[in-house]
Enzyme design. Structure first.
Site, PDB file in Angstrom:
ATOM      1  N   GLY A 294       3.016 -12.130   2.512  1.00 19.58           N
ATOM      2  CA  GLY A 294       3.509 -11.881   1.175  1.00 19.58           C
ATOM      3  C   GLY A 294       2.754 -10.762   0.467  1.00 19.58           C
ATOM      4  N   HIS A 295       3.208 -10.421  -0.740  1.00 16.63           N
ATOM      5  CA  HIS A 295       2.617  -9.318  -1.485  1.00 16.63           C
ATOM      6  C   HIS A 295       1.158  -9.602  -1.841  1.00 16.63           C
ATOM      7  CE1 HIS A 295       4.176 -12.080  -4.568  1.00 16.63           C
ATOM      8  NE2 HIS A 295       3.188 -11.643  -5.326  1.00 16.63           N
ATOM      9  N   ASN A 296       0.350  -8.544  -1.769  1.00 15.54           N
ATOM     10  CA  ASN A 296      -1.069  -8.569  -2.139  1.00 15.54           C
ATOM     11  C   ASN A 296      -1.953  -9.349  -1.172  1.00 15.54           C
ATOM     12  OD1 ASN A 296      -0.217  -7.167  -4.376  1.00 15.54           O
ATOM     13  ND2 ASN A 296      -0.657  -8.775  -5.853  1.00 15.54           N
TER      14      ASN A 296
ATOM     15  N   SER B 130      -1.125 -12.957  -2.385  1.00 14.05           N
ATOM     16  CA  SER B 130      -2.494 -12.852  -2.905  1.00 14.05           C
ATOM     17  C   SER B 130      -3.504 -13.725  -2.178  1.00 14.05           C
ATOM     18  CB  SER B 130      -2.521 -13.174  -4.411  1.00 14.05           C
ATOM     19  OG  SER B 130      -1.691 -12.282  -5.128  1.00 14.05           O
TER      20      SER B 130
END
Length: 363
Positions: free
Chosen positions: A258-260, A278
């Site tokens: 996922g993002h980050n 994250s």
């Protein structure tokens, strides 16, 4: 392409015996090996297979009596899987998808391609993209605007690299890998029922239903050297800072970051691993198949998670975990044993209840 026994042994850094001038064309299972194959018999349990095949040369365990096995030559493998790695690397012809740029490929005039780069049919290279020397870009691939690939990148068919993605040297992407897709990040104008339930670990309260508004992904993806991404795996762009993958990390098929997310060096993420946004993953971490990781936690260096584990909280460095929720592996084993005993325990309790609680007499 063929190699002599001597050449193979030299490439593996190991010893050979017998006629080392014999040429080998390919590795093979012992029972299936022909006269020009290298039989992969690196354990005594494969000795019977040699009798079924026709191999003249075999890769054997140290100390094996190769002459008694009817062979003309042998190469010895102190560490079998390392030998397997060396043999397969030596004999892998690879895929170039043709030389140079295929006539059907679309390469923007502002893109920069290094020396000896091949681009397959129907591939698109966007404006400002840079591809390093010796790279092979397969058919039906997409490399977005200002994306950077280092030297000796190897993109199989139908790989897409999004805009502003930065990748180091010797990158490998298997068919259908997608790097730099938008993150799954949305918000509502007012506090949503999801946010309230997560905060209170209760219900949604009296929050009203609302529509979701996109949070755009501007951070891109940064990938180090010697990274491999498996077939149909996906890596989302970061929101503001980039999603990161460290040097030497390998992703299996159907893995999602996922993002980050930040993944360290030399990690192994096996098939169907899913890591929410994250998360920070340390170095040398191994997540077995179908491991799921909740968002905004940290997994320390050298953690090993067993298959289908669900990681819901921070994990200290060096810990072996398993289960749902994931706990120490020895604790999970005891919990699993206890779970299997429950039917018998319930039966024993029922017997005890009958013995202790007599039926009350009718009045």
């Amino acid at each position: 392409m063929t190699f002599t026994v001597a050449q193979i042994a030299a490439a593996l850094g190991t010893e050979a015996a017998g006629d080392t001038s014999i040429t080998i064309g390919a590795p093979a299972e012992p029972a299936d090996a022909g006269p020009g194959d290298l039989a992969m018999a690196m354990s005594p349990k494969y000795a019977d297979g040699l009798k079924q095949g026709q191999a003249r040369v075999a890769l054997l365990w140290p100390g094996a009596d190769w002459q008694a096995l009817g062979l003309e030559a042998a190469i010895f493998a102190p560490r079998p899987r390392m030998a397997m790695s060396g043999v397969t690397a030596l004999m892998d012809p690879g895929q170039r998808f043709g030389e140079g740029i295929h006539p059907t490929a679309v390469v923007d005039p502002s893109a920069e391609l290094g020396e000896d780069v091949s681009v397959g049919p129907m591939t698109v290279i966007g404006p400002g993209a840079r591809i390093g020397d010796g790279s092979a870009i397969g058919p039906l691939c997409y490399v977005g605007a200002c994306a950077v690939l280092g030297a000796q990148a190897y993109l199989r068919e139908s790989v897409s690299i999004g805009a502003n993605v930065r990748i180091g040297d010797r990158f490998i992407a298997q068919p259908g890998a997608r790097i730099g897709s938008d993150g799954f990040s949305f918000v509502t104008p007012e506090v949503s029922g999801v946010e309230l339930a997560r905060e209170t670990m209760g219900d949604q309260g009296d929050t009203a239903a609302q529509s979701w508004i996109r949070i755009h992904s501007l951070g891109g993806v940064v990938i180090g050297d010697d990274v491999e991404i498996g077939a149909n795996s996906t890596v989302d762009s970061g929101t503001v800072r980039p999603t990161q993958i460290g040097n030497g990390t390998k992703l299996d098929n159907l893995v999602h970051l996922g993002h980050n997310v930040k993944v360290g060096k030399d990690c192994l993420l096996c098939g169907q691993v899913g890591i929410a946004g994250s998360v920070v993953v340390g170095d040398n971490v191994v997540l077995a198949g179908q491991v799921g990781v909740v968002d905004n936690i940290t997994i320390g260096d050298r953690v090993i998670a067993g298959g289908a584990s669900k990681i819901l909280s921070n994990v200290p460095a060096g810990r072996m975990i398993s289960g749902y929720p994931a706990v120490k592996m020895d604790m999970f084993t005891e919990m699993y044993k206890a779970l299997r005993r429950l039917p018998r325990l319930a039966s024993d309790i029922a017997v005890l209840k009958k013995a202790v609680f007599k039926d009350e007499p009718n009045e």
